[in-house]
Design an enzyme around this catalytic site. Structure first.
Site, PDB file in Angstrom:
ATOM      1  CG  ASP A  60       8.288 -64.318  -9.663  1.00  9.31           C
ATOM      2  OD1 ASP A  60       8.354 -64.507 -10.889  1.00  9.31           O
ATOM      3  OD2 ASP A  60       9.139 -64.751  -8.873  1.00  9.31           O
TER       4      ASP A  60
ATOM      5  CB  SER B 219      12.770 -65.979  -9.695  1.00 10.35           C
ATOM      6  OG  SER B 219      11.599 -65.834 -10.446  1.00 10.35           O
TER       7      SER B 219
ATOM      8  CG  ASP C 201       6.995 -66.554 -12.776  1.00 12.72           C
ATOM      9  OD1 ASP C 201       7.410 -65.961 -13.785  1.00 12.72           O
ATOM     10  OD2 ASP C 201       7.424 -67.659 -12.399  1.00 12.72           O
TER      11      ASP C 201
ATOM     12  CG  HIS D 118       6.312 -70.138 -15.988  1.00 11.85           C
ATOM     13  ND1 HIS D 118       7.408 -70.260 -16.804  1.00 11.85           N
ATOM     14  CD2 HIS D 118       6.714 -69.432 -14.911  1.00 11.85           C
ATOM     15  CE1 HIS D 118       8.443 -69.637 -16.239  1.00 11.85           C
ATOM     16  NE2 HIS D 118       8.044 -69.124 -15.091  1.00 11.85           N
TER      17      HIS D 118
ATOM     18  CG  ASP E  32      10.917 -61.973 -10.630  1.00 16.63           C
ATOM     19  OD1 ASP E  32       9.905 -61.624 -11.271  1.00 16.63           O
ATOM     20  OD2 ASP E  32      10.992 -63.060 -10.025  1.00 16.63           O
ATOM     21  CG  HIS E  33      11.418 -62.627 -14.573  1.00 14.86           C
ATOM     22  ND1 HIS E  33      10.201 -63.224 -14.787  1.00 14.86           N
ATOM     23  CD2 HIS E  33      11.992 -63.281 -13.536  1.00 14.86           C
ATOM     24  CE1 HIS E  33      10.058 -64.211 -13.931  1.00 14.86           C
ATOM     25  NE2 HIS E  33      11.118 -64.271 -13.136  1.00 14.86           N
TER      26      HIS E  33
HETATM   27 ZN    ZN Z   1       9.037 -67.775 -13.727  1.00 17.73          ZN
END
Ligand code: ZN
Ligand code: NAG
Ligand code: NAG
Ligand code: NAG
Length: 497
Positions: free
Chosen positions: A33, A87, A287, A291, A329-330
């Site tokens: 992620d 997500s 992920d 962030h 996912d990104h």
């Molecule tokens: Zn995120």
């Protein structure tokens, strides 16, 4: 910030994934992620510099990591209502094959549920698993087994994941990760539910094997002992620790340990049967570190993801009826490697999140400057701070964030956002020697994320549309099971994971 470009008729694009010339009994899908190409470069270069043991000279050759050897293509990630996905929308695309709006879990923009590849596998008599380092009811695992129009609907997602109020019953045979609190009724001290439902008791009634701490995880014996499916193992009330923190405390299982336990358990339950298993394994916290713009935590979780792929490659070589695919996912954080020298990251032994906890928990008698200099800085990787930097740290509202920001500049990396980006992400895949070339030929190219589950569907011979019909019929009859509607409609890619 908000990109509202309409992305209509997303089903109308031509397929770029070849129809499957590969067949398999088992499928492993791995989601790193928030992982982008710079995540991989930073982790690879860091490991290479540290392993060379000679930080003064750059190594002449930088060895590849596991993921580098498994690259087959690229994936486009945009959501139905936003060029930058979260997500939930991305997960709904790669779990169920439909573009949806940010925040939506296993439903399309009009709110109707769509069946996931995991649900199709379960309905077809296969065994299934979800293994994550976030909370188990976080968006990525949720899209495989839950249906609700908001990722913030955590109570409903936890219910669906153990089969409570899910039209198909319990669709997941093994769930491992964090998120214990959503399974306790609200009067329990550790609960984060807003009702009296006791999902731990419910799971026990449904004959789930329960594990709620490291010792109970260890008693699953790597999946080689007597533990029976279904299994619900959650090892933290919130997310599991970042790998950089976990490897110090060892009080929670690692992602690889959980994957090993799940694979062995699923394999034991299926090896002498016709039907195999589908499992989704998520390196969830790459992920979160993106962030937080925390480069050392980001690199450590990225290296764990590569170690996991290496482990899975070995597992597939021993179980050649298994195929693996992996894609983020990104991207997250917009990580840029300019002025780049990752070696300072090796001096960091803890995430900014953990450093901030230490800071907040410091003894009231401690002198702040002294505590910062003698306790926090040595753990942070920030060496030789100037007086001005120390003063900035002491006046920061979040010392942990300020430390990882300083470490980023020491390592010559920039982050362009605390949210996600629209960049395409890398597709990885692996199969045993008799199928690997066919798999690569099938998957070469740049694909819509919605095409990925359609490919798995062909490899395993499943039917997601049939599941979608059952779920939509159940929703037409009574939509109460989809949970509260329209809660938490924030712009998810900016404010949450
Ligand atoms: Zn995120
Ligand atoms: C990396 O960190 C480890 C642990 O602190 C240390 O022993 C090692 O010398 C460091 N390596 C380099 C190249 O700085
Ligand atoms: C749980 O196991 C017991 C004992 O084997 C069995 O009688 C019962 O039907 C099972 N319950 C469910 C929901 O499968
Ligand atoms: C980006 O990183 C470089 C190198 O560390 C640094 O000099 C520069 O100030 C950073 N830029 C921003 C906008 O943070």
């Amino acid at each position: 910030m908000r990109a509202t470009t309409a992305v209509a008729a997303v089903g109308a694009f031509a397929h770029t994934v070849a129809s499957a010339s590969v067949q398999a009994k088992n499928f492993i899908y791995v989601v790193p992620d928030g992982y982008g190409q710079s995540s991989q470069t930073m982790a690879r270069d860091l490991k290479s510099l540290v392993d060379s043991g000679n930080p003064a000279s750059r190594p002449g050759e930088i060895p590849p990591l596991a993921a580098d050897e498994l690259v087959v293509g690229l994936v486009r990630t945009y959501a139905a209502n936003n060029l930058i996905t979260d997500s939930a929308a991305s997960g709904t695309a790669f779990a169920a094959g439909y573009k949806s709006n940010n925040g939506m879990i296993g439903v399309i923009p009009d709110g109707r549920p769509v069946g996931s590849i995991l649900e199709a596998a379960k309905v077809a008599g296969m065994r299934t698993g979800l293994v994550v380092t976030s909370t188990i009811n976080h968006a990525t695992p949720a899209v495989y087994a839950a249906h609700t129009d908001s990722r913030g609907n955590l109570d409903t997602i936890a219910e669906h994941e153990v089969g409570y109020n899910h039209p198909l019953g319990a669709v997941v045979d093994i769930l491992l990760g964090g998120g214990r609190c959503s399974f306790y009724p609200q009067d329990h001290d550790d609960s984060c539910r807003s009702d009296d439902l006791d999902l731990w008791a419910y799971a026990e009634e449904q004959n789930f094997t329960i594990a709620r701490n490291r010792e109970e995880f260890d008693s699953l014996d790597q999946g080689l002992g007597g533990a029976r499916l279904p299994i619900l193992g959650l090892f933290n009330d919130g997310d599991l620790r970042y790998e950089i923190d976990r490897r110090v405390t060892q009080d929670e299982p690692s992602l690889i340990e959980m994957a090993e336990t799940a694979l062995n358990t699923l394999h034991r339950a299926t090896h002498c049967k016709d039907k195999g298993f589908f499992i989704m394994i998520e390196a969830s916290r790459i992920d979160h570190a993106g962030h937080a713009n925390d480069p050392a935590a980001h690199a450590a979780d990225t290296l764990m993801y590569n170690d996991l792929l290496n482990y899975l490659r070995g597992w597939i070589d021993e179980h050649p009826d298994t195929v693996m695919m992996s894609a983020a996912d990104h991207e997250c954080g917009g990580l840029t490697l300019n002025g780049f020298n990752p070696l300072p990251l090796n001096g960091s032994s803890h995430s900014g999140e953990h450093l901030q906890q230490l800071w907040r928990g410091r003894p009231s008698s401690a002198d702040p400057r002294q505590f910062l200099v003698s306790e926090l800085l040595p753990l942070s990787g920030v060496r030789n701070p100037t007086e001005a930097e120390i003063n900035t740290l002491l006046s920061a509202s979040n010392v942990g964030s300020e430390l990882v920001s300083l470490l980023s500049s020491r390592a010559g990396v920039n982050w362009s956002t605390g949210g996600h980006t629209a960049s395409d992400i890398t597709l990885f895949a692996y199969a045993a020697s008799n199928q690997i070339n066919a798999l690569k030929a099938d998957l070469a190219g740049n694909h819509e994320n919605t095409e990925l589950p359609r490919y798995i569907e062909e490899v395993l011979g499943l039917d997601m549309d049939a599941v979608t019909q059952v779920l939509q019929a159940a929703a037409e009859e009574d939509e109460a099971w989809l949970g509260k509607r329209g809660i938490d409609v924030r712009d998810e890619h900016i404010h949450s994971h």
